[in-house]
Scaffold this active site. Structure first.
Site, PDB file in Angstrom:
ATOM      1  CG  ASP A 132      36.876 -83.696   6.579  1.00 17.02           C
ATOM      2  OD1 ASP A 132      36.994 -82.469   6.467  1.00 17.02           O
ATOM      3  OD2 ASP A 132      36.187 -84.244   7.471  1.00 17.02           O
TER       4      ASP A 132
ATOM      5  CG  ASP B  15      37.380 -80.181  12.135  1.00 15.29           C
ATOM      6  OD1 ASP B  15      38.353 -80.299  12.895  1.00 15.29           O
ATOM      7  OD2 ASP B  15      37.043 -79.088  11.641  1.00 15.29           O
TER       8      ASP B  15
ATOM      9  CG  ASP C  55      33.313 -86.608   9.166  1.00 17.15           C
ATOM     10  OD1 ASP C  55      33.890 -85.761   8.441  1.00 17.15           O
ATOM     11  OD2 ASP C  55      32.785 -86.325  10.257  1.00 17.15           O
TER      12      ASP C  55
END
Length: 226
Positions: free
Chosen positions: A13, A15, A175
């Site tokens: 991922d 961001d 996250d």
């Protein structure tokens, strides 16, 4: 073909995983709200709004603003947000400390690497290029690259295919619960990035959690040995 002969692929991922982009996302959010004569917003309030793409982020910003934002067209606001964000997306954003060391370690161990993000692919590539990270990745699957986006596992599977990988030899690091859900649905092991923006309960379903991005090289090798 023997599974062990397939190249290993580490998918990330963006961001809150590779890049601490909250400062720029929050600054753009405040500028958008101020444009509509609404109060600005602090980064700590923007943090939990990240992870589902720009359109959802903007809707959450308008919902946070309350009745005063009721007449604002979310689509128009999303277009305005992106027009402002793209040229300012690297003003304050930086890779998390240790990111390049981790990526170099994976490459030295023979891994290929890709990005799977709900951010529009043009914006994602721009950020990776400016921050000198693009060189590490063989593919970038953005939120508008395919017909689906995370948490749909097809977004991850299509990114793996774009990278020339195989789900049986791939891992996902992220996250957000979208990252974990996509990995679970794709039957791909997942590392939860505890250093990112996601809440602790979003780790549910992860293969393992990591407190620092520097742990990923070792953990990836344990999950899928060479």
């Amino acid at each position: 073909m023997m599974t062990a002969s397939l190249p290993r692929l580490a998918v990330f991922d963006m961001d809150g995983t590779l890049i601490d982009s909250l400062p720029d996302l929050a600054a753009c959010a405040s500028r958008l709200l101020v444009h509509y004569s609404l109060p600005p917003i602090t980064p700590d309030l923007v943090r939990p709004m990240i992870g589902d793409g720009v359109a959802v982020l903007v809707r959450r910003l308008l919902a946070h603003a309350g009745p005063a934002a009721a007449a604002i067209d979310p689509a128009e606001a999303t277009t305005r947000y992106m027009a402002d964000y793209t040229p300012h997306s690297t003003d304050l954003s930086r890779p998390f400390p240790g990111t390049e060391t981790m990526l170099a370690g994976l490459r030295a161990d023979g891994w290929r690497m890709a990005v799977c993000t709900n951010k529009p692919v043009a914006a994602a590539r721009h950020i990776l290029r400016v921050l000198d990270l693009e060189k590490w990745f063989v593919a970038v699957g953005g939120g508008d690259s395919f017909d689906t986006r995370k948490p749909d596992p097809r977004h991850l599977l299509d990114t793996i295919a774009l990278a020339g990988g195989d789900p049986r030899r791939a891992i996902m690091t992220g996250d957000h619960h979208n990252d974990m859900a996509a990995a679970i649905g794709a039957h791909v092991p997942a590392i939860f990035a505890r250093w990112g923006y996601g809440r602790p309960e979003m780790e549910a379903g992860a293969t393992v959690g990591a407190d620092s991005i520097t742990e990923v090289t070792h953990l990836a090798g344990e999950i899928i040995p060479a």
